[in-house]
Design an enzyme around this catalytic site. Structure first.
Site, PDB file in Angstrom:
ATOM      1  N   ARG A  14      20.379 115.677  76.172  1.00 51.72           N
ATOM      2  CA  ARG A  14      20.744 114.752  77.252  1.00 51.72           C
ATOM      3  C   ARG A  14      22.118 114.170  76.936  1.00 51.72           C
ATOM      4  O   ARG A  14      22.409 113.845  75.786  1.00 51.72           O
ATOM      5  CB  ARG A  14      19.719 113.625  77.391  1.00 51.72           C
ATOM      6  N   GLU A  62      25.958 112.581  84.852  1.00 47.25           N
ATOM      7  CA  GLU A  62      25.707 113.843  85.556  1.00 47.25           C
ATOM      8  C   GLU A  62      25.403 113.534  87.015  1.00 47.25           C
ATOM      9  O   GLU A  62      24.680 112.569  87.272  1.00 47.25           O
ATOM     10  CB  GLU A  62      24.481 114.569  84.964  1.00 47.25           C
ATOM     11  N   HIS A 112      24.310 121.607  83.064  1.00 47.78           N
ATOM     12  CA  HIS A 112      22.880 121.335  82.838  1.00 47.78           C
ATOM     13  C   HIS A 112      22.012 122.480  83.380  1.00 47.78           C
ATOM     14  O   HIS A 112      21.189 122.290  84.269  1.00 47.78           O
ATOM     15  CB  HIS A 112      22.466 119.992  83.474  1.00 47.78           C
TER      16      HIS A 112
HETATM   17  N1  LIG Z   1      19.558 121.356  78.977  1.00 47.96           N
HETATM   18  C1  LIG Z   1      18.382 121.493  79.566  1.00 47.96           C
HETATM   19  O1  LIG Z   1      18.258 122.047  80.663  1.00 47.96           O
HETATM   20  C2  LIG Z   1      17.145 120.992  78.845  1.00 47.96           C
HETATM   21  C3  LIG Z   1      15.947 121.711  79.000  1.00 47.96           C
HETATM   22  C4  LIG Z   1      14.820 121.266  78.309  1.00 47.96           C
HETATM   23  C5  LIG Z   1      14.894 120.130  77.501  1.00 47.96           C
HETATM   24  N2  LIG Z   1      16.058 119.440  77.386  1.00 47.96           N
HETATM   25  C6  LIG Z   1      16.128 118.239  76.537  1.00 47.96           C
HETATM   26  O2  LIG Z   1      15.848 118.608  75.195  1.00 47.96           O
HETATM   27  C7  LIG Z   1      15.002 117.633  74.609  1.00 47.96           C
HETATM   28  C8  LIG Z   1      14.174 118.270  73.505  1.00 47.96           C
HETATM   29  O3  LIG Z   1      13.282 119.197  74.088  1.00 47.96           O
HETATM   30  P1  LIG Z   1      12.090 119.878  73.244  1.00 47.96           P
HETATM   31  O4  LIG Z   1      11.284 120.637  74.240  1.00 47.96           O
HETATM   32  O5  LIG Z   1      12.622 120.548  72.041  1.00 47.96           O
HETATM   33  O6  LIG Z   1      11.278 118.565  72.815  1.00 47.96           O
HETATM   34  P2  LIG Z   1      10.140 118.454  71.703  1.00 47.96           P
HETATM   35  O7  LIG Z   1       9.479 119.768  71.472  1.00 47.96           O
HETATM   36  O8  LIG Z   1       9.309 117.294  72.096  1.00 47.96           O
HETATM   37  O9  LIG Z   1      10.928 118.102  70.351  1.00 47.96           O
HETATM   38  C9  LIG Z   1      11.674 116.926  70.224  1.00 47.96           C
HETATM   39  C10 LIG Z   1      12.167 116.812  68.780  1.00 47.96           C
HETATM   40  O10 LIG Z   1      12.987 115.648  68.718  1.00 47.96           O
HETATM   41  C11 LIG Z   1      12.614 114.878  67.593  1.00 47.96           C
HETATM   42  N3  LIG Z   1      12.852 113.452  67.843  1.00 47.96           N
HETATM   43  C12 LIG Z   1      12.293 112.665  68.782  1.00 47.96           C
HETATM   44  N4  LIG Z   1      12.775 111.410  68.690  1.00 47.96           N
HETATM   45  C13 LIG Z   1      13.636 111.396  67.666  1.00 47.96           C
HETATM   46  C14 LIG Z   1      14.435 110.407  67.062  1.00 47.96           C
HETATM   47  N5  LIG Z   1      14.436 109.145  67.510  1.00 47.96           N
HETATM   48  N6  LIG Z   1      15.209 110.755  66.016  1.00 47.96           N
HETATM   49  C15 LIG Z   1      15.196 112.036  65.561  1.00 47.96           C
HETATM   50  N7  LIG Z   1      14.452 113.030  66.077  1.00 47.96           N
HETATM   51  C16 LIG Z   1      13.692 112.707  67.117  1.00 47.96           C
HETATM   52  C17 LIG Z   1      11.144 115.132  67.393  1.00 47.96           C
HETATM   53  O11 LIG Z   1      10.839 114.818  66.046  1.00 47.96           O
HETATM   54  P3  LIG Z   1       9.367 115.031  65.416  1.00 47.96           P
HETATM   55  O12 LIG Z   1       9.166 116.529  65.390  1.00 47.96           O
HETATM   56  O13 LIG Z   1       9.460 114.457  64.064  1.00 47.96           O
HETATM   57  O14 LIG Z   1       8.440 114.330  66.343  1.00 47.96           O
HETATM   58  C18 LIG Z   1      11.051 116.623  67.754  1.00 47.96           C
HETATM   59  O15 LIG Z   1      11.299 117.420  66.615  1.00 47.96           O
HETATM   60  C19 LIG Z   1      14.167 117.108  75.786  1.00 47.96           C
HETATM   61  O16 LIG Z   1      13.698 115.786  75.528  1.00 47.96           O
HETATM   62  C20 LIG Z   1      15.118 117.175  76.944  1.00 47.96           C
HETATM   63  O17 LIG Z   1      15.779 115.934  77.089  1.00 47.96           O
HETATM   64  C21 LIG Z   1      17.186 119.860  78.036  1.00 47.96           C
END
Ligand SMILES: NC(=O)c1ccc[n+]([C@@H]2O[C@H](COP(=O)([O-])OP(=O)(O)OC[C@H]3O[C@@H](n4cnc5c(N)ncnc54)[C@H](OP(=O)(O)O)[C@@H]3O)[C@@H](O)[C@H]2O)c1
Length: 302
Positions: A220, A248, A267
């Protein structure tokens, strides 16, 4: 009877496989509220719509579940009515978003934008470039996207270090981040945007990276302090690949458009032609669980 609110009529197709007793209305949050909105128990807002406001949600007094089509759920946390379960779409967009992160990383390192410019000018201009091989890549986030990025870069001969909220085998804690930054050539951001991660990538974070380092953000926009990144790009000290920006969409006069050393995509990490099939499957499975009274998956808040 369970009433589900779907983003549009295309989403009704999924209902053919739902149990008897589920009925659907369609509403994308704009325009007049459809008949039956007051009976909605299960809401599926449109992908990328942003959070509904209190007035929109007040039209659904029986609401029990909000099932998002995005992995990011942060804007919904503050508007979620008490007692309503909020679920995200973790897993629907992860693979394509990780792929875009690695594609952007590789494009910058192999200088594909400059090679494409030379191609358009009919110039055969070979030169040695950087590459992922032997690069030290720091991945912020060990979830769906982060773990895929780490696996992929290792396949190209890079070293991956992963940092997340909770330290565990092969995953460092955030307290180790300051010591890790100077030791890495590439940083890829794949954490949710929360109060804790807002402007995590600020001037001090960027200053700790070695000269020539590459910052990749597919999570994000507001996790990165845009002004601080712009200063480093303009100084020619760092490179970046951004799929997400703050704000955005990026306004036409925004300085990021003209920033040097930057590759930008609008995005599109999750925006593949076939993500809706996985989205349909998730919504269908979650509706079945809801109707049967089984535990929902991907619960972000309840
Ligand atoms: N560009 C795009 O089109 C697109 C598409 C999909 C997603 N995204 C973004 O990508 C993000 C991640 O997606 P994902 O599916 O990989 O999510 P996910 O599977 O829930 O993984 C999130 C990771 O972030 C870590 N995390 C959460 N809060 C944190 C903090 N305060 N400090 C450090 N690490 C932290 C978590 O740590 P733990 O493992 O220790 O819990 C986990 O490893 C989404 O939230 C979304 O905003 C963007």
């Amino acid at each position: 009877v369970t009433t589900v609110c779907l983003p549009d009529d295309r989403w009704r197709q999924l209902l053919v496989e739902l149990p008897v007793g589920v009925t659907a209305v369609t509403w994308d949050g704009t325009g007049a509220a459809p008949d039956g909105l007051r009976d909605v128990e299960f809401l599926v807002p449109p992908y990328g719509s942003g959070a509904f406001d209190a007035t929109q949600l007040a039209g659904m007094p029986k609401l029990q579940v909000i099932q998002l089509l995005s992995a990011g759920a942060e804007p919904w946390l503050s508007v979620r009515p008490p007692g309503v379960t909020l679920c995200n779409a973790r897993g629907v967009h992860g693979a394509s978003t990780a792929e875009l992160a690695v594609a952007g990383m590789s494009s910058v390192l192999r200088e594909l934008p400059a090679m494409y410019a030379a191609q358009r000018e009919g110039r055969w201009a070979p030169r040695d470039t950087d590459a992922l091989v032997e690069k030290r890549v720091l991945v912020l986030g060990a979830g769906d996207i982060g773990s895929r990025i780490a696996t992929a870069v290792v396949a190209f001969g890079a070293q991956a270090t992963t940092v997340a909220r909770t330290a565990r085998d092969g995953v460092h804690s955030m307290t180790e981040l300051p010591a890790l930054l100077p030791e890495h050539d590439v940083v890829a951001v794949a954490v949710p945007h929360t109060d804790e991660t807002h402007h995590l990538v600020d001037a001090a974070f960027l200053a700790a990276l070695p000269d020539g380092a590459l910052v990749v953000n597919v999570a994000r926009g507001a996790i990165v302090d845009t002004a601080a990144l712009l200063a480093e790009l303009t100084a020619g000290r760092l490179h970046a690949f951004l799929d997400v920006t703050d704000p955005e969409p990026l306004p036409p006069d925004h300085p990021l458009w003209d920033a040097p050393n930057l590759l930008l995509t609008p995005h599109v990490g999750g925006g593949t032609r076939e993500w809706q099939r996985r989205g349909h499957q998730l919504v269908r499975d979650q509706l079945v669980r809801h109707v049967r009274g089984d535990a929902l998956q991907n619960v972000v808040a309840r």
